[in-house]
Enzyme design. Structure first.
Site, PDB file in Angstrom:
ATOM      1  N   GLU A  81    -114.743  57.603   2.485  1.00 36.04           N
ATOM      2  CA  GLU A  81    -114.961  56.343   2.709  1.00 36.04           C
ATOM      3  C   GLU A  81    -116.390  55.695   2.229  1.00 36.04           C
ATOM      4  OE1 GLU A  81    -114.102  55.884   6.757  1.00 36.04           O
ATOM      5  OE2 GLU A  81    -111.989  55.615   6.580  1.00 36.04           O
ATOM      6  N   GLU A 112    -109.199  79.285   8.232  1.00 36.59           N
ATOM      7  CA  GLU A 112    -110.382  78.849   8.816  1.00 36.59           C
ATOM      8  C   GLU A 112    -111.190  80.194   9.171  1.00 36.59           C
ATOM      9  OE1 GLU A 112    -109.909  78.097  13.410  1.00 36.59           O
ATOM     10  OE2 GLU A 112    -109.063  76.610  12.271  1.00 36.59           O
TER      11      GLU A 112
END
Length: 272
Positions: A81, A112
């Site tokens: 963004e 992960e």
């Protein structure tokens, strides 16, 4: 002895399946209201990290986020963004998630848990000691994140983290830890809830404060935003009208000519 994980502790509520919709919503909202207070306790820690980010950016450095699951998605969201909001290049703030972009929509098994992969992903971007790396992990125990920040720190890269447990392994590996302890989740262990909200708030603060200090906002306006749709073009026209005290037609003409609110304001004031 391992520290007790706040993010995995039992919810303050039970028999959730017996609650009505209204009860569920009221109780979730009640829990969410505690999050800003937890963030407030970490303002000074956030400030230290922002100051480092700004300092490195002023010297040509970049900001990296690294995370897995919800934490990784939030980092990628914040990074993605920045270009449309502040008009910066896509390589100024970079978000990486364990498992790659496919993990933004789908869970990637065991991604992960790889202690080495975090640094491998970072190294593809030629991360250096000019940059800042922020590891994001609600639990503070994610191997992908810990391995990445540990190697980065060894390489002289400034490191910070956002976690929701105190005294976590991740916080121990970084120079600028941010530990926003929001307490048990409404659904036990569901860190996409309060922990995710806390991480989103902190990420907003880091990127927004850094971009403002880097001169990407004028007054309170996003003068460098990308004019990528009609809504943003209209917003740009309104900014120009207010700043230059001109009518809509003239503001539209100037924006179409210069394609940037900042350029319009700079040009117009240079002629005054």
């Amino acid at each position: 002895m391992e520290n007790k994980s706040t993010t995995e502790s039992a919810s303050n509520y039970d028999h959730l399946e017996k609650m009505s919709s209204l009860e569920l919503l009221n109780n979730i909202n009640k829990e969410d209201q505690t999050v800003p207070f937890a963030v407030d306790k970490e303002i000074h820690s956030i400030k230290k990290l922002v100051d480092v980010v700004v300092s490195r950016m002023q010297e040509g450095g970049r900001l990296f986020y690294i995370g897995a699951g919800t934490s990784g998605r939030l980092g990628v969201l914040d990074a993605s963004e920045c270009p449309p909001t502040f008009g910066v290049s896509e390589d100024w703030v970079i978000g990486l998630i364990a498992g790659g972009d496919n993990a933004l929509r789908h869970a990637v098994e065991n991604a992960e848990d790889d202690l080495e992969q975090g640094w491998k992903d970072l190294d593809k971007f030629h991360i250096s000691d000019k940059d800042v790396l922020v590891g994001i992990a609600a639990s503070g125990t994610t191997p992908y994140v810990i391995g990445g920040v540990k190697k980065a720190r060894e390489m002289g890269i400034a490191t910070g983290c956002i976690t929701c447990n105190k005294n976590s392994p991740l916080a121990a590996e970084v120079e600028y830890p941010i530990e926003v302890v929001v307490g048990p989740e409404f659904v036990t262990g569901s860190t996409r809830m309060k922990s995710g909200t806390a991480q989103k708030l902190v990420l907003n603060m880091i990127s927004t404060a850094s971009m403002i200090r880097m001169g990407r906002v004028k007054g309170n306006k996003m003068v460098d935003m990308q004019l990528s749709n009609k809504k943003l073009v209209h917003r740009g026209i309104k900014m120009i009208m207010e700043e230059l005290d001109i009518n809509e037609d003239e503001a539209r003409r100037l924006l179409e000519e210069y394609r940037s609110v900042r350029k319009v304001l700079k040009f117009s004031r240079s002629r005054e």
